[in-house]
Scaffold this motif. Structure first.
Motif, short mmCIF file in Angstrom:
data_model
loop_
_atom_site.label_atom_id
_atom_site.label_comp_id
_atom_site.label_asym_id
_atom_site.label_seq_id
_atom_site.Cartn_x
_atom_site.Cartn_y
_atom_site.Cartn_z
N SER A 120 0.92 -1.21 -0.02
CA SER A 120 0.05 -0.11 -0.07
C SER A 120 0.94 1.14 -0.09
O SER A 120 1.68 1.21 0.70
CB SER A 120 -0.93 -0.10 1.26
OG SER A 120 -1.58 1.28 1.27
N ASP A 121 0.51 2.12 -0.95
CA ASP A 121 1.45 3.50 -0.92
C ASP A 121 0.51 4.52 -0.10
O ASP A 121 1.22 5.51 -0.06
CB ASP A 121 1.40 3.81 -2.43
CG ASP A 121 0.08 4.38 -2.83
OD1 ASP A 121 -0.82 3.95 -2.50
OD2 ASP A 121 0.16 4.95 -4.06
N LEU A 122 -0.38 4.11 0.66
CA LEU A 122 -1.14 5.06 1.50
C LEU A 122 -1.65 6.25 0.76
O LEU A 122 -1.93 7.33 1.38
CB LEU A 122 -0.40 5.35 2.76
CG LEU A 122 0.12 4.52 3.57
CD1 LEU A 122 1.18 4.90 4.73
CD2 LEU A 122 -1.19 3.72 4.23
N GLY A 123 -1.96 6.13 -0.49
CA GLY A 123 -2.62 7.07 -1.15
C GLY A 123 -1.46 8.23 -1.79
O GLY A 123 -2.02 9.34 -2.40
N VAL A 124 -0.05 8.18 -1.43
CA VAL A 124 0.86 9.12 -1.92
C VAL A 124 0.91 9.39 -3.47
O VAL A 124 1.17 10.53 -3.77
CB VAL A 124 2.10 9.05 -1.27
CG1 VAL A 124 1.88 9.10 0.27
CG2 VAL A 124 2.52 7.93 -1.73
N ASN A 125 0.72 7.98 -4.25
CA ASN A 125 0.95 8.57 -5.49
C ASN A 125 -0.45 9.18 -5.99
O ASN A 125 -0.44 10.06 -7.05
CB ASN A 125 1.05 6.99 -6.32
CG ASN A 125 2.58 6.68 -6.16
OD1 ASN A 125 3.44 7.20 -6.58
ND2 ASN A 125 2.61 5.41 -5.38
N LYS A 126 -1.45 8.90 -5.72
CA LYS A 126 -2.69 9.69 -5.85
C LYS A 126 -2.44 11.10 -5.87
O LYS A 126 -2.86 11.79 -6.69
CB LYS A 126 -3.90 9.09 -5.48
CG LYS A 126 -5.35 9.79 -5.92
CD LYS A 126 -6.55 8.97 -5.16
CE LYS A 126 -7.89 9.51 -5.68
NZ LYS A 126 -8.88 9.21 -5.10
N ALA A 127 -2.37 11.37 -4.60
CA ALA A 127 -2.08 12.79 -4.20
C ALA A 127 -0.94 13.60 -5.02
O ALA A 127 -1.33 14.65 -5.58
CB ALA A 127 -1.80 12.87 -2.70
N ARG A 128 0.07 12.89 -5.49
CA ARG A 128 1.26 13.35 -6.14
C ARG A 128 0.75 13.77 -7.46
O ARG A 128 0.77 14.65 -7.96
CB ARG A 128 2.23 12.68 -6.00
CG ARG A 128 3.67 13.30 -6.55
CD ARG A 128 4.86 12.11 -6.61
NE ARG A 128 5.06 11.73 -5.29
CZ ARG A 128 5.02 10.41 -4.88
NH1 ARG A 128 4.93 9.37 -5.66
NH2 ARG A 128 5.49 10.23 -3.49
N ILE A 129 0.08 12.70 -8.21
CA ILE A 129 -0.24 12.74 -9.49
C ILE A 129 -1.44 13.99 -9.67
O ILE A 129 -1.24 14.76 -10.50
CB ILE A 129 -0.67 11.54 -10.01
CG1 ILE A 129 0.60 10.56 -10.17
CG2 ILE A 129 -1.54 11.76 -11.29
CD1 ILE A 129 0.34 9.09 -10.49
N GLN A 130 -2.59 13.91 -8.84
CA GLN A 130 -3.49 14.88 -8.99
C GLN A 130 -2.82 16.20 -8.73
O GLN A 130 -3.28 17.14 -9.25
CB GLN A 130 -4.60 14.52 -8.01
CG GLN A 130 -5.25 13.34 -8.49
CD GLN A 130 -6.57 12.97 -7.67
OE1 GLN A 130 -6.70 13.01 -6.13
NE2 GLN A 130 -7.68 12.36 -8.13
#
Length: 138
Positions: A120-130
């Protein structure tokens, strides 16, 4: 007691060195077959977004500039001119690597970020990309 503490410290140092120095498999940069329809696509351990744009090459250059300005991020493969770029972003404390690939597929800009270690990346990739997409106005 001192030997146990020293062993723990050495173990922590070894784990940190392994995370920071372990090679990243070049297969993680491959984008063939990974293009998705426009929208946001959560993945286990990562996130992918696709945006339909008028001039993908111009948008790719703009996103590359934004991404390269991100702390602890470096370009590791490709270029906007080649139509595909790969980056590695490392976490501040442990240096855990996340791989991001940016490429053009037809009239879409595709961007995919995913972890290298763990589940789990804990949502960091989603936050970074967005964040990058928002900054680019996409």
């Amino acid at each position: 007691m001192g030997i146990i503490l020293l062993a723990i410290i050495l173990l922590v140092i070894a784990a940190d060195a392994w995370v920071r120095l372990a090679p990243i498999d070049p297969a993680r940069f491959v984008v063939a077959g990974r293009a998705k329809s426009p929208g946001d696509h959560p993945e286990p351990g990562g996130f992918q977004a696709a945006r339909e744009v008028e001039d993908p090459q111009v948008q790719m250059v703009a996103l590359d500039k934004i991404i390269r300005a991100t702390a602890r991020t470096r370009r590791v493969e490709g270029s906007p001119e080649a139509g595909q770029v790969a980056y590695v972003t490392r976490s501040a404390f442990w240096g855990f690597p996340d791989v991001t690939t940016l490429w053009v597929d037809g009239q879409t800009i595709q961007i995919r970020g995913h972890l290298v270690f763990g589940r789990s990346d804990l949502g960091v990739n989603k936050a970074r990309i967005q964040g990058w997409l928002d900054e680019a106005g996409l």
